[in-house]
Design an enzyme around this catalytic site. Sequence first.
Site, PDB file in Angstrom:
ATOM      1  N   CYS A   2       0.834  -1.189   0.000  1.00  0.00           N
ATOM      2  CA  CYS A   2       0.000   0.000   0.000  1.00  0.00           C
ATOM      3  C   CYS A   2       0.874   1.246   0.000  1.00  0.00           C
ATOM      4  O   CYS A   2       1.995   1.251   0.468  1.00  0.00           O
ATOM      5  CB  CYS A   2      -0.956   0.059   1.173  1.00  0.00           C
ATOM      6  SG  CYS A   2      -2.077  -1.321   1.322  1.00  0.00           S
ATOM      7  N   ARG A  27       5.628  -1.124  -4.407  1.00  0.00           N
ATOM      8  CA  ARG A  27       5.199  -1.743  -3.165  1.00  0.00           C
ATOM      9  C   ARG A  27       4.182  -2.863  -3.421  1.00  0.00           C
ATOM     10  O   ARG A  27       4.006  -3.736  -2.585  1.00  0.00           O
ATOM     11  CB  ARG A  27       4.547  -0.699  -2.252  1.00  0.00           C
ATOM     12  CG  ARG A  27       5.533   0.201  -1.539  1.00  0.00           C
ATOM     13  CD  ARG A  27       4.809   1.322  -0.827  1.00  0.00           C
ATOM     14  NE  ARG A  27       5.667   1.948   0.175  1.00  0.00           N
ATOM     15  CZ  ARG A  27       5.629   1.696   1.470  1.00  0.00           C
ATOM     16  NH1 ARG A  27       4.777   0.811   1.942  1.00  0.00           N
ATOM     17  NH2 ARG A  27       6.427   2.318   2.316  1.00  0.00           N
ATOM     18  N   TRP A  74      -3.330  -2.638  -1.394  1.00  0.00           N
ATOM     19  CA  TRP A  74      -3.086  -4.085  -1.479  1.00  0.00           C
ATOM     20  C   TRP A  74      -4.113  -4.732  -0.559  1.00  0.00           C
ATOM     21  O   TRP A  74      -4.120  -4.497   0.647  1.00  0.00           O
ATOM     22  CB  TRP A  74      -1.657  -4.390  -1.026  1.00  0.00           C
ATOM     23  CG  TRP A  74      -1.257  -5.827  -1.173  1.00  0.00           C
ATOM     24  CD1 TRP A  74      -0.757  -6.431  -2.286  1.00  0.00           C
ATOM     25  CD2 TRP A  74      -1.290  -6.838  -0.151  1.00  0.00           C
ATOM     26  NE1 TRP A  74      -0.489  -7.754  -2.027  1.00  0.00           N
ATOM     27  CE2 TRP A  74      -0.809  -8.031  -0.725  1.00  0.00           C
ATOM     28  CE3 TRP A  74      -1.693  -6.856   1.186  1.00  0.00           C
ATOM     29  CZ2 TRP A  74      -0.700  -9.220  -0.011  1.00  0.00           C
ATOM     30  CZ3 TRP A  74      -1.594  -8.040   1.899  1.00  0.00           C
ATOM     31  CH2 TRP A  74      -1.103  -9.202   1.299  1.00  0.00           C
ATOM     32  N   ASN A  98      -3.116   2.373   5.537  1.00  0.00           N
ATOM     33  CA  ASN A  98      -2.274   1.188   5.420  1.00  0.00           C
ATOM     34  C   ASN A  98      -2.340   0.444   6.747  1.00  0.00           C
ATOM     35  O   ASN A  98      -2.252   1.065   7.807  1.00  0.00           O
ATOM     36  CB  ASN A  98      -0.810   1.558   5.149  1.00  0.00           C
ATOM     37  CG  ASN A  98      -0.602   2.146   3.777  1.00  0.00           C
ATOM     38  OD1 ASN A  98      -1.484   2.131   2.941  1.00  0.00           O
ATOM     39  ND2 ASN A  98       0.586   2.690   3.562  1.00  0.00           N
ATOM     40  N   GLY A  99      -2.442  -0.872   6.713  1.00  0.00           N
ATOM     41  CA  GLY A  99      -2.459  -1.644   7.944  1.00  0.00           C
ATOM     42  C   GLY A  99      -3.743  -2.438   8.103  1.00  0.00           C
ATOM     43  O   GLY A  99      -4.507  -2.633   7.147  1.00  0.00           O
ATOM     44  N   GLU A 478      15.552 -20.530  -1.669  1.00  0.00           N
ATOM     45  CA  GLU A 478      15.392 -19.231  -2.323  1.00  0.00           C
ATOM     46  C   GLU A 478      15.011 -19.394  -3.786  1.00  0.00           C
ATOM     47  O   GLU A 478      14.178 -18.660  -4.321  1.00  0.00           O
ATOM     48  CB  GLU A 478      16.689 -18.426  -2.188  1.00  0.00           C
ATOM     49  CG  GLU A 478      16.763 -17.153  -3.009  1.00  0.00           C
ATOM     50  CD  GLU A 478      15.742 -16.091  -2.635  1.00  0.00           C
ATOM     51  OE1 GLU A 478      15.680 -15.073  -3.330  1.00  0.00           O
ATOM     52  OE2 GLU A 478      14.975 -16.286  -1.652  1.00  0.00           O
ATOM     53  N   LYS A 482      11.614 -17.868  -5.460  1.00  0.00           N
ATOM     54  CA  LYS A 482      11.637 -16.966  -6.618  1.00  0.00           C
ATOM     55  C   LYS A 482      10.730 -17.491  -7.731  1.00  0.00           C
ATOM     56  O   LYS A 482       9.997 -16.738  -8.367  1.00  0.00           O
ATOM     57  CB  LYS A 482      13.063 -16.821  -7.143  1.00  0.00           C
ATOM     58  CG  LYS A 482      13.939 -15.905  -6.345  1.00  0.00           C
ATOM     59  CD  LYS A 482      13.545 -14.442  -6.554  1.00  0.00           C
ATOM     60  CE  LYS A 482      14.189 -13.557  -5.514  1.00  0.00           C
ATOM     61  NZ  LYS A 482      13.617 -13.712  -4.173  1.00  0.00           N
ATOM     62  N   GLU A 485       7.130 -16.974  -6.802  1.00  0.00           N
ATOM     63  CA  GLU A 485       6.746 -15.564  -6.756  1.00  0.00           C
ATOM     64  C   GLU A 485       6.372 -15.002  -8.121  1.00  0.00           C
ATOM     65  O   GLU A 485       5.366 -14.295  -8.244  1.00  0.00           O
ATOM     66  CB  GLU A 485       7.899 -14.725  -6.185  1.00  0.00           C
ATOM     67  CG  GLU A 485       8.064 -14.808  -4.685  1.00  0.00           C
ATOM     68  CD  GLU A 485       9.216 -13.947  -4.212  1.00  0.00           C
ATOM     69  OE1 GLU A 485       9.029 -13.208  -3.237  1.00  0.00           O
ATOM     70  OE2 GLU A 485      10.311 -14.017  -4.806  1.00  0.00           O
ATOM     71  N   HIS A 501      13.544 -39.524   2.722  1.00  0.00           N
ATOM     72  CA  HIS A 501      12.656 -39.590   3.879  1.00  0.00           C
ATOM     73  C   HIS A 501      11.242 -39.111   3.543  1.00  0.00           C
ATOM     74  O   HIS A 501      10.518 -38.651   4.418  1.00  0.00           O
ATOM     75  CB  HIS A 501      13.234 -38.767   5.033  1.00  0.00           C
ATOM     76  CG  HIS A 501      14.526 -39.306   5.544  1.00  0.00           C
ATOM     77  ND1 HIS A 501      14.614 -40.476   6.259  1.00  0.00           N
ATOM     78  CD2 HIS A 501      15.801 -38.843   5.418  1.00  0.00           C
ATOM     79  CE1 HIS A 501      15.878 -40.707   6.571  1.00  0.00           C
ATOM     80  NE2 HIS A 501      16.624 -39.738   6.068  1.00  0.00           N
ATOM     81  N   LYS A 601       5.919  -5.419  -2.157  1.00  0.00           N
ATOM     82  CA  LYS A 601       7.364  -5.301  -1.928  1.00  0.00           C
ATOM     83  C   LYS A 601       7.680  -5.167  -0.449  1.00  0.00           C
ATOM     84  O   LYS A 601       8.592  -5.814   0.063  1.00  0.00           O
ATOM     85  CB  LYS A 601       7.899  -4.087  -2.694  1.00  0.00           C
ATOM     86  CG  LYS A 601       9.408  -3.882  -2.564  1.00  0.00           C
ATOM     87  CD  LYS A 601      10.167  -5.004  -3.215  1.00  0.00           C
ATOM     88  CE  LYS A 601      11.662  -4.770  -3.167  1.00  0.00           C
ATOM     89  NZ  LYS A 601      12.410  -5.938  -3.666  1.00  0.00           N
TER      90      LYS A 601
END
Length: 606
Positions: A2, A27, A74, A98-99, A478, A482, A485, A501, A601
């Site tokens: 946001c 963002r 967002w 925001n929040g 990672e 990626k 995402e 396992h 972001k």
Amino acid sequence: MCGIVGVLSNHEVAPILVEALKRVEYRGYDSAGLATINAGHLDCRRSVGKLINLSDLLVHEPLQGKSGIGHTRWATHGEPTIKNAHPHRAGKVAVVHNGIIENYLDIREKLKRRGIECTTDTDTETIALLANHSISQGKTAVEAAFATLNELKGAFALAFLFDGEDDLIVAARKGSPLAIGYGDNEMYLGSDAIALAPLTDRLTYLEDNDKAVITRANVEIYDANGTLTNRPVKVISAGTGQPDKSGFKHYMEKEIAEQPSVVKGLLQQYLTTNGHFKDIPLDIGFREFDRLILVGCGTAFYACLVAKYWFERIARLPVEVDIASEFRYRVPPIGNKTLALFVSQSGETADTLEALRYCTGKAAQTLSIVNVTDSSIARESGLIFPIQAGLEIGVASTKAFTCQLTVLLILALKAAFDKEAINDAHLSDHIASLKDIPTLMRRALDHKDDVQAAALHISLARDVLFLGRGLMYPLAMEGALKLKEISYIHAEAYASGELKHGPIALIDNQIPIVMMAAPSDVFRKSLSNLQEVLARKGKVILVSDEEGIQAAGHEITMSVKMPKVSPLVAPILYALPAQLLAYYTAVAKGTDIDQPRNLAKSVTVE
């Protein structure tokens, strides 16, 4: 996550607000809107999707006025629709937020008993309704805003605009960042210094529980006790130009390409030319600590996992790594010889900030690795270590990750040297290997054909497995993150030794397996795990150097050849193929690489 902007200007404010919102697009958001005061009257425009849709709307339905607020949303509560987009208006009040308001359902019930119904699915609407109700009961705009704030529980950055008040914005902060900018008989508000960069370089950051009454001539800031207080005005250099791609197709591609230069600059910042540590800002002695806690979220968490190997192996310092969103809720015991280290690109990650606050006063020292040095985490840490990555626009972190790894390795070497776990000769060898990394990165980026071919293969899959041992295990995690995402392909990562396992049941001739296998003392064991996969007709993409690829044999499906590198620093180099595999896969699939769906972001809510 946001973006908030607010402007009290001497000029038409709608174009200024839109340009400011463009600067915080990175963002992540799914709707946008503005509210302005024109001739004393409040009006709003909102749209779903990218800011271009809001710009198109403003062409057909202009907003006039020299006072206004804007928002990129967002979605947290309610789908991304026009009715749920910000600003939210109720009568004489418009609000951007925001929040998350945690007690919004209780507030809804209270409003309902007063005959006031909600019409959206959001928590934010209740703020506007509360404030408007207070005005209807005879309170002034400022009194109504303050009374409303007193009823809110949760995290928020808020800006109020009022019908009939063209020289007033009321702002408040609890958890989510918010800054006030100073102009020439103009005032600005932003959730990000970058949003305000073309307008001013003089900013005041609100502290938690601050409330601000902003006019063109003045700002009054009240602390949690309602006491008028002073907050420092800082001169910030955030760059005045609009971020550009410099000829690259995507910001992510550009930021991957920037890694050799930013890592080189970072090494110059923290290391002397003769291969030792600079006194500042590395003025920290590790002898006093008997335990290290590393905390981060997402990619930063994986950087912490790599660092665990480094600190324990080189410095013999016991390390605990935790996801920030879980850490403080475990109520972990923190000893007075514990160093607590927090990693965050933005320095505003809500979970990491709360973890830092939990450790403050308990740990012997708090230390943060951040990219934004005027962020909340930076301001509240005992020591900070900037990663000097520069502005990172792509939602999927790339250069920030390799810079985080670089700083973490430097700190691990400093700890090892302080604790006499390594001598001068060993330190010189390790630093020499570290200084080779920028050159090796350039070589890796100059040979991307292997990666592109492997990415085309991966783009046809529905599921992908990443494998790695030792320092390559966090890199496999990672790589999987990626890929998820930005390509939206389901991917999982496993320690190679754990394959037998359970996860080995997933392997067939349809699922690509990416094995990260840099040279190390467990490389031969990785080859054994590779054979287990090949025996079950798995399609293996091996990321290794020439020697490793030859040792693997001819049964692998594809390979990505990397330059030969010291095992200690390999994770920094091997981050690049993990990033490139995701990038080229997303290119092949045609997804929104820089602003992938559902992601933000900077995650400033829990």
